[in-house]
Motif scaffolding. Sequence first.
Motif, PDB file in Angstrom:
ATOM      1  N   PHE A 144       8.460  31.009   4.109  1.00 38.58           N
ATOM      2  CA  PHE A 144       7.442  30.279   3.351  1.00 38.58           C
ATOM      3  C   PHE A 144       8.005  28.883   3.129  1.00 38.58           C
ATOM      4  O   PHE A 144       9.039  28.703   2.489  1.00 38.58           O
ATOM      5  N   TYR A 145       7.325  27.864   3.686  1.00 37.64           N
ATOM      6  CA  TYR A 145       7.855  26.496   3.733  1.00 37.64           C
ATOM      7  C   TYR A 145       7.028  25.556   2.872  1.00 37.64           C
ATOM      8  O   TYR A 145       5.796  25.510   2.988  1.00 37.64           O
ATOM      9  N   LEU A 146       7.711  24.793   2.008  1.00 39.88           N
ATOM     10  CA  LEU A 146       7.085  23.770   1.187  1.00 39.88           C
ATOM     11  C   LEU A 146       7.717  22.418   1.485  1.00 39.88           C
ATOM     12  O   LEU A 146       8.942  22.335   1.670  1.00 39.88           O
ATOM     13  N   TYR A 147       6.897  21.375   1.473  1.00 33.44           N
ATOM     14  CA  TYR A 147       7.397  20.011   1.704  1.00 33.44           C
ATOM     15  C   TYR A 147       6.753  19.080   0.700  1.00 33.44           C
ATOM     16  O   TYR A 147       5.552  19.179   0.416  1.00 33.44           O
ATOM     17  N   GLY A 148       7.535  18.154   0.171  1.00 33.01           N
ATOM     18  CA  GLY A 148       6.995  17.139  -0.722  1.00 33.01           C
ATOM     19  C   GLY A 148       8.063  16.587  -1.641  1.00 33.01           C
ATOM     20  O   GLY A 148       9.252  16.898  -1.501  1.00 33.01           O
ATOM     21  N   PRO A 149       7.679  15.755  -2.608  1.00 32.16           N
ATOM     22  CA  PRO A 149       8.625  15.240  -3.595  1.00 32.16           C
ATOM     23  C   PRO A 149       8.764  16.227  -4.757  1.00 32.16           C
ATOM     24  O   PRO A 149       7.766  16.757  -5.251  1.00 32.16           O
ATOM     25  N   TYR A 150       9.993  16.474  -5.175  1.00 31.80           N
ATOM     26  CA  TYR A 150      10.256  17.395  -6.274  1.00 31.80           C
ATOM     27  C   TYR A 150      11.320  16.811  -7.195  1.00 31.80           C
ATOM     28  O   TYR A 150      12.081  15.918  -6.808  1.00 31.80           O
ATOM     29  N   LEU A 151      11.385  17.336  -8.400  1.00 32.37           N
ATOM     30  CA  LEU A 151      12.422  16.987  -9.356  1.00 32.37           C
ATOM     31  C   LEU A 151      13.534  18.020  -9.283  1.00 32.37           C
ATOM     32  O   LEU A 151      13.285  19.189  -8.980  1.00 32.37           O
ATOM     33  N   PRO A 159      13.475   5.864  -7.970  1.00 29.84           N
ATOM     34  CA  PRO A 159      12.476   5.035  -8.661  1.00 29.84           C
ATOM     35  C   PRO A 159      11.073   5.155  -8.065  1.00 29.84           C
ATOM     36  O   PRO A 159      10.083   5.165  -8.788  1.00 29.84           O
ATOM     37  N   GLY A 160      10.999   5.232  -6.731  1.00 28.52           N
ATOM     38  CA  GLY A 160       9.694   5.365  -6.091  1.00 28.52           C
ATOM     39  C   GLY A 160       8.991   6.643  -6.491  1.00 28.52           C
ATOM     40  O   GLY A 160       7.766   6.670  -6.677  1.00 28.52           O
ATOM     41  N   ASN A 161       9.752   7.722  -6.644  1.00 33.76           N
ATOM     42  CA  ASN A 161       9.152   8.985  -7.053  1.00 33.76           C
ATOM     43  C   ASN A 161       8.733   8.952  -8.522  1.00 33.76           C
ATOM     44  O   ASN A 161       7.729   9.573  -8.907  1.00 33.76           O
ATOM     45  N   LEU A 162       9.497   8.251  -9.360  1.00 31.51           N
ATOM     46  CA  LEU A 162       9.102   8.105 -10.765  1.00 31.51           C
ATOM     47  C   LEU A 162       7.790   7.332 -10.869  1.00 31.51           C
ATOM     48  O   LEU A 162       6.900   7.693 -11.652  1.00 31.51           O
ATOM     49  N   ALA A 163       7.664   6.279 -10.072  1.00 30.81           N
ATOM     50  CA  ALA A 163       6.421   5.509 -10.062  1.00 30.81           C
ATOM     51  C   ALA A 163       5.269   6.368  -9.539  1.00 30.81           C
ATOM     52  O   ALA A 163       4.136   6.294 -10.043  1.00 30.81           O
ATOM     53  N   PHE A 164       5.550   7.160  -8.527  1.00 33.76           N
ATOM     54  CA  PHE A 164       4.539   8.050  -7.968  1.00 33.76           C
ATOM     55  C   PHE A 164       4.095   9.079  -9.008  1.00 33.76           C
ATOM     56  O   PHE A 164       2.900   9.373  -9.136  1.00 33.76           O
ATOM     57  N   GLU A 165       5.032   9.595  -9.777  1.00 35.81           N
ATOM     58  CA  GLU A 165       4.711  10.543 -10.847  1.00 35.81           C
ATOM     59  C   GLU A 165       3.765   9.904 -11.861  1.00 35.81           C
ATOM     60  O   GLU A 165       2.778  10.525 -12.287  1.00 35.81           O
ATOM     61  N   ARG A 166       4.039   8.672 -12.252  1.00 34.64           N
ATOM     62  CA  ARG A 166       3.156   7.990 -13.198  1.00 34.64           C
ATOM     63  C   ARG A 166       1.773   7.789 -12.600  1.00 34.64           C
ATOM     64  O   ARG A 166       0.746   7.945 -13.290  1.00 34.64           O
ATOM     65  N   ARG A 174      -3.007  16.934 -14.932  1.00 37.02           N
ATOM     66  CA  ARG A 174      -2.554  18.258 -14.486  1.00 37.02           C
ATOM     67  C   ARG A 174      -1.778  18.175 -13.172  1.00 37.02           C
ATOM     68  O   ARG A 174      -1.257  19.175 -12.705  1.00 37.02           O
ATOM     69  N   TRP A 175      -1.727  16.988 -12.580  1.00 38.34           N
ATOM     70  CA  TRP A 175      -0.924  16.781 -11.378  1.00 38.34           C
ATOM     71  C   TRP A 175       0.481  16.347 -11.775  1.00 38.34           C
ATOM     72  O   TRP A 175       0.760  16.052 -12.935  1.00 38.34           O
ATOM     73  N   GLY A 176       1.385  16.316 -10.803  1.00 35.99           N
ATOM     74  CA  GLY A 176       2.712  15.790 -11.070  1.00 35.99           C
ATOM     75  C   GLY A 176       3.783  16.464 -10.232  1.00 35.99           C
ATOM     76  O   GLY A 176       3.575  17.548  -9.669  1.00 35.99           O
ATOM     77  N   PRO A 201      12.966  12.464   4.742  1.00 32.21           N
ATOM     78  CA  PRO A 201      12.721  11.030   4.568  1.00 32.21           C
ATOM     79  C   PRO A 201      11.871  10.714   3.343  1.00 32.21           C
ATOM     80  O   PRO A 201      11.122  11.566   2.848  1.00 32.21           O
ATOM     81  N   ALA A 202      11.988   9.485   2.860  1.00 34.37           N
ATOM     82  CA  ALA A 202      11.158   8.957   1.776  1.00 34.37           C
ATOM     83  C   ALA A 202      11.273   9.777   0.497  1.00 34.37           C
ATOM     84  O   ALA A 202      10.299   9.960  -0.241  1.00 34.37           O
ATOM     85  N   ASN A 203      12.480  10.283   0.220  1.00 38.06           N
ATOM     86  CA  ASN A 203      12.765  11.010  -1.024  1.00 38.06           C
ATOM     87  C   ASN A 203      11.946  12.288  -1.183  1.00 38.06           C
ATOM     88  O   ASN A 203      11.637  12.707  -2.297  1.00 38.06           O
ATOM     89  N   ASN A 204      11.578  12.885  -0.080  1.00 44.53           N
ATOM     90  CA  ASN A 204      10.952  14.205  -0.087  1.00 44.53           C
ATOM     91  C   ASN A 204      12.002  15.252   0.234  1.00 44.53           C
ATOM     92  O   ASN A 204      13.106  14.934   0.673  1.00 44.53           O
ATOM     93  N   ILE A 205      11.653  16.513   0.030  1.00 46.52           N
ATOM     94  CA  ILE A 205      12.550  17.606   0.399  1.00 46.52           C
ATOM     95  C   ILE A 205      11.735  18.744   1.019  1.00 46.52           C
ATOM     96  O   ILE A 205      10.519  18.855   0.815  1.00 46.52           O
TER      97      ILE A 205
END
Length: 213
Positions: A144-151, A159-166, A174-176, A201-205
């Motif tokens: 089972f494979y997941l891709y995206g930005p995570y904490l 910083p880019g992910n923090l801005a994306f979170e905002r 309800r997103w984030g 790439p681009a701070n994803n995992i």
Amino acid sequence: MADSKPWTIDDAALGEQRHAPATLRNRDAIVAVLRDILPDQGIVLEIASGTGEHAVYFGRTFPNLTFQPSDPDPACCESIAAWTKREAVSNILPPKQLDAQAAEWDVENAAAILCINMVHISPWESSIGLMEKAGRLLNPGAPFYLYGPYLRDGVETAPGNLAFERSLKSRNLRWGLRDVADMDALAARNGFARESLVEMPANNISLVYRKTT
């Protein structure tokens, strides 16, 4: 990073075929992970396929597998069908309109499940529904494979992910970005164990889980 509407409409396809620029940037990195985890044969179910560009690229890259794309948005299902027709990839099934929060999925079997850039652009209930149905559908040993930005605890968030979170929260509270520890706990409750975490790439995992029970 993803966006809530990360695509454009291809006028040549009369509005049905959509294009997500991020697909071209991340598809080869994702394939590099998938080569190590996908089975040799069987149906690979993709949840939240979006434009369908990943599906056709994966279908061409893994010709011995059959891909079942899906999305809750009818317009995305039209785009998936348009891309499949345009690229003439024969091992992609017609898209299904599936919702992660639905009580059941109209899918009989799957040898693997992929979900790319959905978890952060949906309520937490969607992740719960995704894990629950994946746990019922997959057999022991299936990926089972997941891709995206995570904490992650102990890892500074870019910083880019923090801005994306905002940005995500400004559009829907309800997103984030979700915490990997929360995803691991949810996975464990549904019979999965995390096999690996791969920097992308681009701070994803990439998060790779295996069905254990």
